[in-house]
Design an enzyme around this catalytic site. Structure first.
Site, PDB file in Angstrom:
ATOM      1  N   GLU A 163       0.817  -1.206   0.000  1.00 28.62           N
ATOM      2  CA  GLU A 163       0.000   0.000   0.000  1.00 28.62           C
ATOM      3  C   GLU A 163       0.855   1.263   0.000  1.00 28.62           C
ATOM      4  O   GLU A 163       1.985   1.266   0.455  1.00 28.62           O
ATOM      5  CB  GLU A 163      -0.916   0.003   1.218  1.00 28.62           C
ATOM      6  CG  GLU A 163      -1.926  -1.134   1.131  1.00 28.62           C
ATOM      7  CD  GLU A 163      -2.965  -1.109   2.232  1.00 28.62           C
ATOM      8  OE1 GLU A 163      -4.061  -1.617   1.988  1.00 28.62           O
ATOM      9  OE2 GLU A 163      -2.697  -0.590   3.318  1.00 28.62           O
TER      10      GLU A 163
ATOM     11  N   CYS B  63       3.354   8.372   1.585  1.00 35.80           N
ATOM     12  CA  CYS B  63       3.895   7.364   2.497  1.00 35.80           C
ATOM     13  C   CYS B  63       4.107   6.091   1.679  1.00 35.80           C
ATOM     14  O   CYS B  63       3.157   5.543   1.131  1.00 35.80           O
ATOM     15  CB  CYS B  63       2.878   7.148   3.624  1.00 35.80           C
ATOM     16  SG  CYS B  63       3.318   5.835   4.770  1.00 35.80           S
TER      17      CYS B  63
ATOM     18  N   CYS C 206       7.054  -7.645   6.543  1.00 35.11           N
ATOM     19  CA  CYS C 206       8.199  -7.180   7.332  1.00 35.11           C
ATOM     20  C   CYS C 206       8.643  -8.323   8.232  1.00 35.11           C
ATOM     21  O   CYS C 206       7.813  -9.049   8.768  1.00 35.11           O
ATOM     22  CB  CYS C 206       7.812  -5.974   8.177  1.00 35.11           C
ATOM     23  SG  CYS C 206       9.205  -5.333   9.140  1.00 35.11           S
TER      24      CYS C 206
ATOM     25  N   CYS D 163       7.246  -6.875  15.125  1.00 37.71           N
ATOM     26  CA  CYS D 163       6.632  -6.073  16.192  1.00 37.71           C
ATOM     27  C   CYS D 163       5.168  -6.533  16.318  1.00 37.71           C
ATOM     28  O   CYS D 163       4.414  -6.469  15.346  1.00 37.71           O
ATOM     29  CB  CYS D 163       6.688  -4.584  15.862  1.00 37.71           C
ATOM     30  SG  CYS D 163       8.343  -4.026  15.412  1.00 37.71           S
TER      31      CYS D 163
ATOM     32  N   CYS E 268       1.952  -4.467  15.182  1.00 37.61           N
ATOM     33  CA  CYS E 268       1.907  -3.913  13.828  1.00 37.61           C
ATOM     34  C   CYS E 268       1.309  -4.913  12.839  1.00 37.61           C
ATOM     35  O   CYS E 268       1.734  -6.070  12.791  1.00 37.61           O
ATOM     36  CB  CYS E 268       3.324  -3.535  13.414  1.00 37.61           C
ATOM     37  SG  CYS E 268       3.504  -3.125  11.670  1.00 37.61           S
TER      38      CYS E 268
ATOM     39  N   GLY F 139       6.965  -2.481   5.738  1.00 36.15           N
ATOM     40  CA  GLY F 139       8.357  -2.921   5.652  1.00 36.15           C
ATOM     41  C   GLY F 139       9.316  -2.090   6.467  1.00 36.15           C
ATOM     42  O   GLY F 139       8.977  -1.009   6.949  1.00 36.15           O
ATOM     43  N   GLU F 140      10.522  -2.612   6.626  1.00 36.63           N
ATOM     44  CA  GLU F 140      11.577  -1.926   7.362  1.00 36.63           C
ATOM     45  C   GLU F 140      12.594  -1.411   6.337  1.00 36.63           C
ATOM     46  O   GLU F 140      13.368  -2.190   5.771  1.00 36.63           O
ATOM     47  CB  GLU F 140      12.218  -2.910   8.353  1.00 36.63           C
ATOM     48  CG  GLU F 140      13.501  -2.442   8.987  1.00 36.63           C
ATOM     49  CD  GLU F 140      13.442  -1.047   9.602  1.00 36.63           C
ATOM     50  OE1 GLU F 140      12.456  -0.689  10.258  1.00 36.63           O
ATOM     51  OE2 GLU F 140      14.414  -0.275   9.389  1.00 36.63           O
TER      52      GLU F 140
ATOM     53  N   SER G 233      11.989   6.033   8.141  1.00 43.13           N
ATOM     54  CA  SER G 233      11.615   5.576   9.473  1.00 43.13           C
ATOM     55  C   SER G 233      12.162   4.178   9.702  1.00 43.13           C
ATOM     56  O   SER G 233      12.068   3.317   8.831  1.00 43.13           O
ATOM     57  CB  SER G 233      10.085   5.561   9.591  1.00 43.13           C
ATOM     58  OG  SER G 233       9.685   5.073  10.856  1.00 43.13           O
TER      59      SER G 233
ATOM     60  N   LEU H  45      10.437   4.218  18.432  1.00 42.03           N
ATOM     61  CA  LEU H  45      11.009   3.870  19.734  1.00 42.03           C
ATOM     62  C   LEU H  45      10.009   3.066  20.590  1.00 42.03           C
ATOM     63  O   LEU H  45      10.278   1.955  20.986  1.00 42.03           O
ATOM     64  CB  LEU H  45      11.441   5.159  20.436  1.00 42.03           C
ATOM     65  CG  LEU H  45      12.484   5.035  21.531  1.00 42.03           C
ATOM     66  CD1 LEU H  45      13.758   4.390  21.029  1.00 42.03           C
ATOM     67  CD2 LEU H  45      12.804   6.427  22.100  1.00 42.03           C
ATOM     68  N   HIS H  46       8.891   3.669  20.892  1.00 39.97           N
ATOM     69  CA  HIS H  46       7.770   3.032  21.614  1.00 39.97           C
ATOM     70  C   HIS H  46       8.064   2.632  23.059  1.00 39.97           C
ATOM     71  O   HIS H  46       7.129   2.381  23.832  1.00 39.97           O
ATOM     72  CB  HIS H  46       7.224   1.813  20.860  1.00 39.97           C
ATOM     73  CG  HIS H  46       6.855   2.088  19.442  1.00 39.97           C
ATOM     74  ND1 HIS H  46       6.116   3.176  19.055  1.00 39.97           N
ATOM     75  CD2 HIS H  46       7.160   1.425  18.285  1.00 39.97           C
ATOM     76  CE1 HIS H  46       5.958   3.162  17.745  1.00 39.97           C
ATOM     77  NE2 HIS H  46       6.592   2.126  17.249  1.00 39.97           N
TER      78      HIS H  46
ATOM     79  N   ASN I 119      -3.288   1.986  17.221  1.00 38.46           N
ATOM     80  CA  ASN I 119      -4.513   1.544  16.575  1.00 38.46           C
ATOM     81  C   ASN I 119      -4.620   0.037  16.754  1.00 38.46           C
ATOM     82  O   ASN I 119      -3.666  -0.671  16.465  1.00 38.46           O
ATOM     83  CB  ASN I 119      -4.445   1.884  15.083  1.00 38.46           C
ATOM     84  CG  ASN I 119      -5.659   2.667  14.656  1.00 38.46           C
ATOM     85  OD1 ASN I 119      -6.255   3.390  15.448  1.00 38.46           O
ATOM     86  ND2 ASN I 119      -6.020   2.522  13.408  1.00 38.46           N
TER      87      ASN I 119
ATOM     88  N   CYS J   8      -1.191   5.100   7.821  1.00 33.02           N
ATOM     89  CA  CYS J   8       0.216   5.082   7.504  1.00 33.02           C
ATOM     90  C   CYS J   8       0.940   4.340   8.608  1.00 33.02           C
ATOM     91  O   CYS J   8       0.848   4.679   9.768  1.00 33.02           O
ATOM     92  CB  CYS J   8       0.714   6.519   7.422  1.00 33.02           C
ATOM     93  SG  CYS J   8       2.337   6.673   6.749  1.00 33.02           S
TER      94      CYS J   8
HETATM   95  N1  SAH Z   1       9.419  -0.415   9.807  1.00 28.44           N
HETATM   96  C1  SAH Z   1       9.587   0.984   9.954  1.00 28.44           C
HETATM   97  C2  SAH Z   1       8.762   1.756   8.961  1.00 28.44           C
HETATM   98  C3  SAH Z   1       7.274   1.624   9.125  1.00 28.44           C
HETATM   99  S1  SAH Z   1       6.723   3.082   9.833  1.00 28.44           S
HETATM  100  C4  SAH Z   1       9.304   1.402  11.364  1.00 28.44           C
HETATM  101  O1  SAH Z   1       8.777   0.596  12.121  1.00 28.44           O
HETATM  102  O2  SAH Z   1       9.659   2.513  11.710  1.00 28.44           O
HETATM  103  C5  SAH Z   1       5.312   2.582  10.601  1.00 28.44           C
HETATM  104  C6  SAH Z   1       5.096   3.328  11.912  1.00 28.44           C
HETATM  105  O3  SAH Z   1       3.794   2.998  12.430  1.00 28.44           O
HETATM  106  C7  SAH Z   1       6.108   2.884  12.926  1.00 28.44           C
HETATM  107  O4  SAH Z   1       6.407   3.928  13.797  1.00 28.44           O
HETATM  108  C8  SAH Z   1       5.324   1.795  13.628  1.00 28.44           C
HETATM  109  O5  SAH Z   1       5.887   1.486  14.867  1.00 28.44           O
HETATM  110  C9  SAH Z   1       3.938   2.394  13.707  1.00 28.44           C
HETATM  111  N2  SAH Z   1       2.876   1.415  13.923  1.00 28.44           N
HETATM  112  C10 SAH Z   1       2.849   0.133  13.568  1.00 28.44           C
HETATM  113  N3  SAH Z   1       1.689  -0.452  13.975  1.00 28.44           N
HETATM  114  C11 SAH Z   1       0.976   0.503  14.601  1.00 28.44           C
HETATM  115  C12 SAH Z   1      -0.290   0.517  15.253  1.00 28.44           C
HETATM  116  N4  SAH Z   1      -1.048  -0.576  15.323  1.00 28.44           N
HETATM  117  N5  SAH Z   1      -0.710   1.694  15.771  1.00 28.44           N
HETATM  118  C13 SAH Z   1       0.049   2.794  15.697  1.00 28.44           C
HETATM  119  N6  SAH Z   1       1.254   2.838  15.099  1.00 28.44           N
HETATM  120  C14 SAH Z   1       1.722   1.700  14.565  1.00 28.44           C
HETATM  121 FE1  SF4 Z   2       7.937  -3.309  13.211  1.00 26.20          FE
HETATM  122 FE2  SF4 Z   2       7.971  -1.336  11.351  1.00 26.20          FE
HETATM  123 FE3  SF4 Z   2       8.136  -3.902  10.619  1.00 26.20          FE
HETATM  124 FE4  SF4 Z   2       5.838  -2.985  11.583  1.00 26.20          FE
HETATM  125  S1  SF4 Z   2       6.806  -2.343   9.686  1.00 26.20           S
HETATM  126  S2  SF4 Z   2       6.858  -4.953  12.117  1.00 26.20           S
HETATM  127  S3  SF4 Z   2       6.573  -1.521  13.085  1.00 26.20           S
HETATM  128  S4  SF4 Z   2       9.604  -2.798  11.842  1.00 26.20           S
END
Ligand code: SAH
Ligand code: SF4
Length: 350
Positions: free
Chosen positions: A91, A104, A111, A115, A118, A161-162, A191, A215-216, A292, A335
Site C-alpha cells: 500500500e 507514504c 516485514c 513487532c 503492527c 516494511g523496514e 523511518s 522507539l515506543h 490503533n 500510515c
Molecule cells: N518499519 C519501519 C517503517 C514503518 S513506519 C518502522 O517501524 O519505523 C510505521 C510506523 O507505524 C512505525 O512507527 C510503527 O511502529 C507504527 N505502527 C505500527 N503499527 C501501529 C499501530 N497498530 N498503531 C500505531 N502505530 C503503529
Molecule cells: Fe515493526 Fe515497522 Fe516492521 Fe511494523 S513495519 S513490524 S513496526 S519494523
C-alpha cells in the site's frame, strides 16, 4: 530498441540509453523528462513519435497493478493497494495537507521485524521491493496529486516494511526522488525500527534525509517485548547511532511513540523518554499517536486525554512532542499499519 528486463522506474539513465539504442541521442532526455518531470506513462509522452511510445510501453512495463483504493471522507487522504509481480500486495498513502502533499511509501512486502502490535509485522516477510516498485509508488501518487492541482512535497518511508533492511534499494530510490523528481532531502524521511547498522550506513551517505526512529519504549525490558529487534540493538547503541547521525547531518531525529494503554503511557515512561530526548542535540522530537488496534494485538491505544497529558508531561520535562491524529479519516492511522487488503480507518472504497 532492446528490453530492459526491469520495470519503467527501475531503469537508470544509462540503462534507459541502452533501451533506446538506435534512436537519436536526444530521445534519452525526452523519455527521462517524460517519466520524471511530466510523470507521464511512456504511452503519454507526447513529444515522442507514436511508434516509439508504443514500443517503450512494452519495453518498460509498469511495476504496480492497481487493485483498489480508499479515499477519506474529506477526499484528502487516498490509500492505494497495488499488486506486485509475484502477487504480493503493498500500500501507498497520499496525504493532501493545506501546505504540503506527502506520500507514504512501502519498502518491503511484509516485514520480518515481528513487532507484535503492527499489522505488517503480523503478516510476516514476503520480499524486498525493487527501486522501480518504490519510485513508481511515488509517481503514481504524484500523478493523482497533479490531477488535484497539487505537487508532492514530502515522502515518508512509513508504509509497509523496514526500510533499513532494504537500505541500498531504499537509498537508490531516495536519490531518484531527490535528483529526478526534484524533492529536497529535507522533505524525505526514513523511518526505522532501530536497525543500528542501517543508521550507521546512512550516516556515511550523502543526502541529509530525516531520520525517524520507532522507539515506543525507553527502557530495554519493555522495548525487548514491544520491538523484538531491540534484543539485538539495545537502546544505548541506538542512541549512539542517532547521536552520530545528528552530528553528521544536522537533521532532526524524531521518535515515534504509539501509545498503548497502561503499557508505555505511564508517567515513568514519559520521564525515561524525556531523558533520551534531552540526550540528543538538537533534542529529538516525539510524535505521539494512540496505538490503533490490530487483529493480532488486542491491547487498546491510550485515550486521547492520556495522550495529551503525556505530551504535557514530556514538554514539562524539556522534550518536544506533537500529538498526531489517528482514527477516522486521518491518515496517521493508515500510515504505518498497512495490511494489504484490509483498508484501515478510511471509509470509502472504490
Ligand atoms: N518499519 C519501519 C517503517 C514503518 S513506519 C518502522 O517501524 O519505523 C510505521 C510506523 O507505524 C512505525 O512507527 C510503527 O511502529 C507504527 N505502527 C505500527 N503499527 C501501529 C499501530 N497498530 N498503531 C500505531 N502505530 C503503529
Ligand atoms: Fe515493526 Fe515497522 Fe516492521 Fe511494523 S513495519 S513490524 S513496526 S519494523
Amino acid at each position: 530498441m532492446t528490453r530492459h528486463g526491469g520495470t519503467r522506474y527501475d531503469a537508470t539513465r544509462d540503462e534507459l540509453a541502452d533501451v533506446l539504442v538506435g534512436e537519436p541521442r536526444y530521445r534519452l532526455d525526452q523519455v527521462w523528462d517524460g517519466l520524471y518531470a511530466q510523470l507521464a506513462d511512456p504511452a503519454d509522452i507526447t513529444n515522442l513519435p507514436k511508434q516509439l511510445r508504443a514500443e517503450l510501453d512494452v519495453a518498460l512495463p509498469p511495476a504496480l497493478t492497481h487493485v483498489t483504493e480508499s479515499i477519506s471522507d474529506d477526499g484528502e487522504t487516498i490509500k492505494f493497494l497495488w499488486e506486485l509481480d509475484g502477487g504480493s500486495r503493498v500500500e501507498t498513502v497520499l496525504m493532501l495537507y493545506p501546505g504540503r502533499a506527502t506520500v507514504c511509501v512501502s519498502s518491503q512486502a511484509g516485514c520480518a521485524m515481528g513487532c507484535g502490535f503492527c499489522a505488517t509485522g503480523q503478516a510476516g516477510f514476503t520480499r524486498h521491493l525493487t527501486v522501480g516498485e518504490i519510485v513508481e509508488q511515488v509517481v503514481r501518487a504524484a500523478q493523482r496529486a497533479k490531477g488535484a492541482g497539487r505537487r508532492v512535497s514530502n515522502i515518508v518511508f512509513m508504509g509497509m516494511g523496514e526500510p533499513m533492511a532494504n537500505l541500498d534499494t531504499v537509498w537508490a530510490a531516495t536519490e531518484r526522488f531527490h535528483g529526478d523528481l526534484g524533492l529536497s532531502a529535507r522533505h524525505i524521511t526514513i523511518s526505522t525500527v532501530g536497525l543500528v547498522p542501517g543508521i550507521r550506513s546512512m550516516t556515511g551517505r550523502e543526502l541529509p534525509v530525516n531520520l525517524a526512529v520507532s522507539l515506543h519504549a525507553a527502557n530495554d525490558t519493555l522495548r525487548d517485548e514491544l520491538v523484538p529487534i531491540n534484543r539485538r540493538y539495545p537502546i544505548a547503541d541506538l542512541m549512539d547511532a542517532c547521536e552520530d547521525y545528528l552530528d553528521a547531518k544536522h537533521r532532526r531525529v524524531s521518535f515515534e511513540w504509539a501509545m498503548i494503554d497502561g503499557v508505555n503511557d505511564r508517567d515513568r515512561d514519559a520521564r525515561e523518554l524525556a531523558a533520551l530526548c534531552r540526550r540528543l542535540s538538537p533534542h529529538a522530537h516525539v510524535n505521539l499517536i494512540p496505538l490503533n488496534p490490530t487483529p493480532g494485538y488486542p491491547t487498546t491505544g491510550s485515550t486521547l486525554r492520556r495522550v495529551h497529558e503525556f505530551r504535557d508531561l514530556l514538554e514539562s520535562l524539556g522534550a518536544n512532542a506533537t500529538v498526531r491524529r489517528n482514527r477516522g479519516t486521518d491518515i496517521d492511522a493508515a500510515c504505518g499499519q498497512l495490511a494489504a487488503g484490509q483498508p484501515v480507518a478510511l471509509t470509502r472504497t472504490r
